[in-house]
Design a protein around this motif. Structure first.
Motif, PDB file in Angstrom:
ATOM      1  N   ARG A 110       0.848  -1.191   0.000  1.00 53.81           N
ATOM      2  CA  ARG A 110       0.000   0.000   0.000  1.00 53.81           C
ATOM      3  C   ARG A 110       0.882   1.238   0.000  1.00 53.81           C
ATOM      4  O   ARG A 110       1.915   1.285   0.666  1.00 53.81           O
ATOM      5  N   ASN A 111       0.452   2.251  -0.706  1.00 57.67           N
ATOM      6  CA  ASN A 111       1.156   3.525  -0.761  1.00 57.67           C
ATOM      7  C   ASN A 111       1.181   4.175   0.616  1.00 57.67           C
ATOM      8  O   ASN A 111       0.177   4.159   1.331  1.00 57.67           O
ATOM      9  N   LYS A 112       2.322   4.754   0.988  1.00 54.92           N
ATOM     10  CA  LYS A 112       2.461   5.375   2.310  1.00 54.92           C
ATOM     11  C   LYS A 112       1.459   6.504   2.513  1.00 54.92           C
ATOM     12  O   LYS A 112       0.918   6.656   3.607  1.00 54.92           O
ATOM     13  N   HIS A 113       1.189   7.267   1.470  1.00 51.92           N
ATOM     14  CA  HIS A 113       0.232   8.368   1.602  1.00 51.92           C
ATOM     15  C   HIS A 113      -1.182   7.845   1.859  1.00 51.92           C
ATOM     16  O   HIS A 113      -1.939   8.432   2.622  1.00 51.92           O
ATOM     17  N   SER A 114      -1.523   6.733   1.240  1.00 52.00           N
ATOM     18  CA  SER A 114      -2.828   6.113   1.453  1.00 52.00           C
ATOM     19  C   SER A 114      -2.966   5.632   2.900  1.00 52.00           C
ATOM     20  O   SER A 114      -4.006   5.846   3.540  1.00 52.00           O
ATOM     21  N   ILE A 115      -1.939   4.998   3.419  1.00 48.31           N
ATOM     22  CA  ILE A 115      -1.962   4.533   4.812  1.00 48.31           C
ATOM     23  C   ILE A 115      -2.118   5.714   5.753  1.00 48.31           C
ATOM     24  O   ILE A 115      -2.951   5.693   6.669  1.00 48.31           O
ATOM     25  N   GLN A 116      -1.338   6.767   5.529  1.00 45.08           N
ATOM     26  CA  GLN A 116      -1.410   7.937   6.403  1.00 45.08           C
ATOM     27  C   GLN A 116      -2.799   8.567   6.362  1.00 45.08           C
ATOM     28  O   GLN A 116      -3.338   8.963   7.386  1.00 45.08           O
ATOM     29  N   ARG A 117      -3.384   8.642   5.183  1.00 47.14           N
ATOM     30  CA  ARG A 117      -4.707   9.246   5.020  1.00 47.14           C
ATOM     31  C   ARG A 117      -5.806   8.411   5.687  1.00 47.14           C
ATOM     32  O   ARG A 117      -6.705   8.940   6.327  1.00 47.14           O
ATOM     33  N   GLU A 118      -5.712   7.101   5.566  1.00 49.17           N
ATOM     34  CA  GLU A 118      -6.801   6.229   6.021  1.00 49.17           C
ATOM     35  C   GLU A 118      -6.715   5.838   7.498  1.00 49.17           C
ATOM     36  O   GLU A 118      -7.734   5.856   8.189  1.00 49.17           O
ATOM     37  N   ILE A 119      -5.530   5.419   7.971  1.00 54.12           N
ATOM     38  CA  ILE A 119      -5.440   4.954   9.362  1.00 54.12           C
ATOM     39  C   ILE A 119      -4.218   5.459  10.113  1.00 54.12           C
ATOM     40  O   ILE A 119      -4.167   5.387  11.331  1.00 54.12           O
ATOM     41  N   GLY A 120      -3.195   5.921   9.409  1.00 51.40           N
ATOM     42  CA  GLY A 120      -1.966   6.363  10.066  1.00 51.40           C
ATOM     43  C   GLY A 120      -1.021   5.194  10.275  1.00 51.40           C
ATOM     44  O   GLY A 120      -1.430   4.047  10.423  1.00 51.40           O
ATOM     45  N   VAL A 121       0.269   5.504  10.292  1.00 48.91           N
ATOM     46  CA  VAL A 121       1.277   4.451  10.371  1.00 48.91           C
ATOM     47  C   VAL A 121       1.309   3.784  11.747  1.00 48.91           C
ATOM     48  O   VAL A 121       1.571   2.584  11.855  1.00 48.91           O
ATOM     49  N   SER A 122       1.010   4.518  12.817  1.00 48.57           N
ATOM     50  CA  SER A 122       1.027   3.906  14.159  1.00 48.57           C
ATOM     51  C   SER A 122      -0.001   2.796  14.287  1.00 48.57           C
ATOM     52  O   SER A 122       0.282   1.732  14.841  1.00 48.57           O
ATOM     53  N   LEU A 123      -1.192   3.031  13.760  1.00 52.63           N
ATOM     54  CA  LEU A 123      -2.227   2.002  13.813  1.00 52.63           C
ATOM     55  C   LEU A 123      -1.867   0.837  12.897  1.00 52.63           C
ATOM     56  O   LEU A 123      -2.080  -0.322  13.258  1.00 52.63           O
ATOM     57  N   LEU A 124      -1.291   1.118  11.739  1.00 49.39           N
ATOM     58  CA  LEU A 124      -0.861   0.036  10.849  1.00 49.39           C
ATOM     59  C   LEU A 124       0.162  -0.855  11.555  1.00 49.39           C
ATOM     60  O   LEU A 124       0.051  -2.079  11.530  1.00 49.39           O
ATOM     61  N   ILE A 125       1.142  -0.247  12.190  1.00 50.19           N
ATOM     62  CA  ILE A 125       2.156  -1.016  12.917  1.00 50.19           C
ATOM     63  C   ILE A 125       1.515  -1.883  13.995  1.00 50.19           C
ATOM     64  O   ILE A 125       1.842  -3.063  14.143  1.00 50.19           O
ATOM     65  N   ALA A 126       0.581  -1.316  14.750  1.00 50.36           N
ATOM     66  CA  ALA A 126      -0.101  -2.082  15.807  1.00 50.36           C
ATOM     67  C   ALA A 126      -0.874  -3.259  15.226  1.00 50.36           C
ATOM     68  O   ALA A 126      -0.845  -4.367  15.777  1.00 50.36           O
ATOM     69  N   GLU A 127      -1.554  -3.043  14.108  1.00 48.82           N
ATOM     70  CA  GLU A 127      -2.333  -4.112  13.473  1.00 48.82           C
ATOM     71  C   GLU A 127      -1.410  -5.220  12.948  1.00 48.82           C
ATOM     72  O   GLU A 127      -1.704  -6.404  13.108  1.00 48.82           O
ATOM     73  N   VAL A 128      -0.316  -4.832  12.325  1.00 43.49           N
ATOM     74  CA  VAL A 128       0.623  -5.819  11.789  1.00 43.49           C
ATOM     75  C   VAL A 128       1.235  -6.637  12.928  1.00 43.49           C
ATOM     76  O   VAL A 128       1.313  -7.861  12.862  1.00 43.49           O
TER      77      VAL A 128
END
Length: 91
Positions: free
Chosen positions: A46-64
């Motif tokens: 996923r594109n970094k800008h898309s992640i930041q716009r939708e959920i943010g990198v901190s939440l992505l890291i927690a989910e992963v």
């Protein structure tokens, strides 16, 4: 490959825990991790800008982390390896 339940992370529904997250956007997050690739142990990109716009990198890291997957930053993308098997870089 059977999926196991994702453990709940304390404060996961609290936006203050993830200050860079614009919103928790559970439907988008659920769609990401319910793809065929994620369920079958594949790779998500996923594109970094898309992640930041939708959920943010901190939440992505927690989910992963909660799923036991691995996350890589590759150029303008985040790459999620949706399995726990060993990874070896060949070159």
């Amino acid at each position: 490959m059977a999926l196991t339940a994702v453990p709940q992370i304390p404060g996961m529904n609290d936006c203050s825990v993830f200050p860079d997250s614009p919103r928790l956007n559970a439907p988008w997050r659920d769609q990401l991790f319910n793809t065929r690739a994620a369920k079958q142990g594949g790779i998500l990109r996923r594109n970094k800008h898309s992640i930041q716009r939708e959920i943010g990198v901190s939440l992505l890291i927690a989910e992963v982390r909660a799923r036991g997957f691995r996350l890589y930053e590759v150029g303008d993308d985040y790459v999620i390896v949706c399995h726990r098997r060993p990874i070896r870089q060949l070159c």
